[in-house]
Design a protein around this motif. Structure first.
Motif, short mmCIF file in Angstrom:
data_model
loop_
_atom_site.label_atom_id
_atom_site.label_comp_id
_atom_site.label_asym_id
_atom_site.label_seq_id
_atom_site.Cartn_x
_atom_site.Cartn_y
_atom_site.Cartn_z
N UNK A 4 80.75 83.01 30.30
CA UNK A 4 80.58 82.24 31.54
C UNK A 4 79.56 81.11 31.36
N UNK A 5 78.54 81.37 30.55
CA UNK A 5 77.55 80.32 30.26
C UNK A 5 78.15 79.24 29.37
N UNK A 6 78.95 79.67 28.41
CA UNK A 6 79.51 78.76 27.43
C UNK A 6 80.54 77.83 28.06
N UNK A 7 81.38 78.36 28.94
CA UNK A 7 82.46 77.53 29.49
C UNK A 7 81.96 76.43 30.42
N UNK A 8 80.71 76.53 30.87
CA UNK A 8 80.15 75.50 31.74
C UNK A 8 79.52 74.34 30.96
N UNK A 9 79.47 74.44 29.64
CA UNK A 9 78.89 73.38 28.82
C UNK A 9 79.91 72.27 28.59
N UNK A 10 79.41 71.09 28.29
CA UNK A 10 80.29 69.97 27.99
C UNK A 10 80.86 70.12 26.58
N UNK A 11 81.86 69.34 26.28
CA UNK A 11 82.51 69.40 24.97
C UNK A 11 81.51 69.04 23.87
N UNK A 12 80.71 68.02 24.10
CA UNK A 12 79.71 67.60 23.10
C UNK A 12 78.69 68.72 22.85
N UNK A 13 78.24 69.38 23.93
CA UNK A 13 77.29 70.48 23.78
C UNK A 13 77.93 71.66 23.03
N UNK A 14 79.19 71.91 23.32
CA UNK A 14 79.90 72.99 22.63
C UNK A 14 80.03 72.70 21.14
N UNK A 15 80.32 71.47 20.81
CA UNK A 15 80.44 71.11 19.40
C UNK A 15 79.10 71.25 18.67
N UNK A 16 78.02 70.84 19.32
CA UNK A 16 76.69 70.99 18.73
C UNK A 16 76.33 72.46 18.56
N UNK A 17 76.63 73.26 19.57
CA UNK A 17 76.35 74.69 19.50
C UNK A 17 77.16 75.36 18.40
N UNK A 18 78.40 74.91 18.23
CA UNK A 18 79.26 75.46 17.18
C UNK A 18 78.68 75.17 15.80
N UNK A 19 78.19 73.97 15.60
CA UNK A 19 77.57 73.61 14.32
C UNK A 19 76.35 74.49 14.06
N UNK A 20 75.54 74.70 15.08
CA UNK A 20 74.33 75.52 14.94
C UNK A 20 74.70 76.97 14.59
N UNK A 21 75.69 77.52 15.29
CA UNK A 21 76.07 78.91 15.05
C UNK A 21 76.70 79.10 13.67
N UNK A 22 77.48 78.13 13.23
CA UNK A 22 78.07 78.24 11.89
C UNK A 22 76.99 78.17 10.81
N UNK A 23 75.98 77.35 11.03
CA UNK A 23 74.86 77.28 10.08
C UNK A 23 74.08 78.60 10.08
#
Length: 66
Positions: A4-23
Motif C-alpha cells: 500500500x505504501x509502494x503503490x502510492x509512489x510515483x514511477x520515478x520514485x519506484x524506479x529509484x527504489x528498485x535500483x536501491x533494493x537491487x543494489x
C-alpha cells in the motif's frame, strides 16, 4: 515495506527504489557468499520488496496505457 505504501509512489520514485533494493540484494549476496551474513532471511525480504516494486510499476504502466 508494504504494498500500500509502494503503490502510492510515483514511477520515478519506484524506479529509484528498485535500483536501491537491487543494489542492496547484490551486497547481501556477496556477504552471504563470504559468510559475513548471519540472518539469511533478509535476502528473502529484499527479494519480496523488489517483487512488490515491480508489480506496482507494471500496474502503473498498464494504468497509463488505458
Amino acid at each position: 515495506m508494504e504494498y500500500t505504501d509502494i503503490k502510492n509512489l510515483s514511477v520515478k520514485d519506484l524506479q529509484n527504489l528498485l535500483v536501491e533494493k537491487r543494489e542492496e540484494l547484490r551486497e547481501l549476496r556477496f556477504k552471504a557468499g563470504e559468510r559475513q551474513l548471519k540472518n539469511f532471511g533478509v535476502i528473502g525480504e529484499v527479494r519480496r520488496s523488489i517483487a512488490k516494486i515491480l508489480t506496482a510499476l507494471k500496474a502503473k504502466t498498464v494504468e497509463n496505457k488505458k
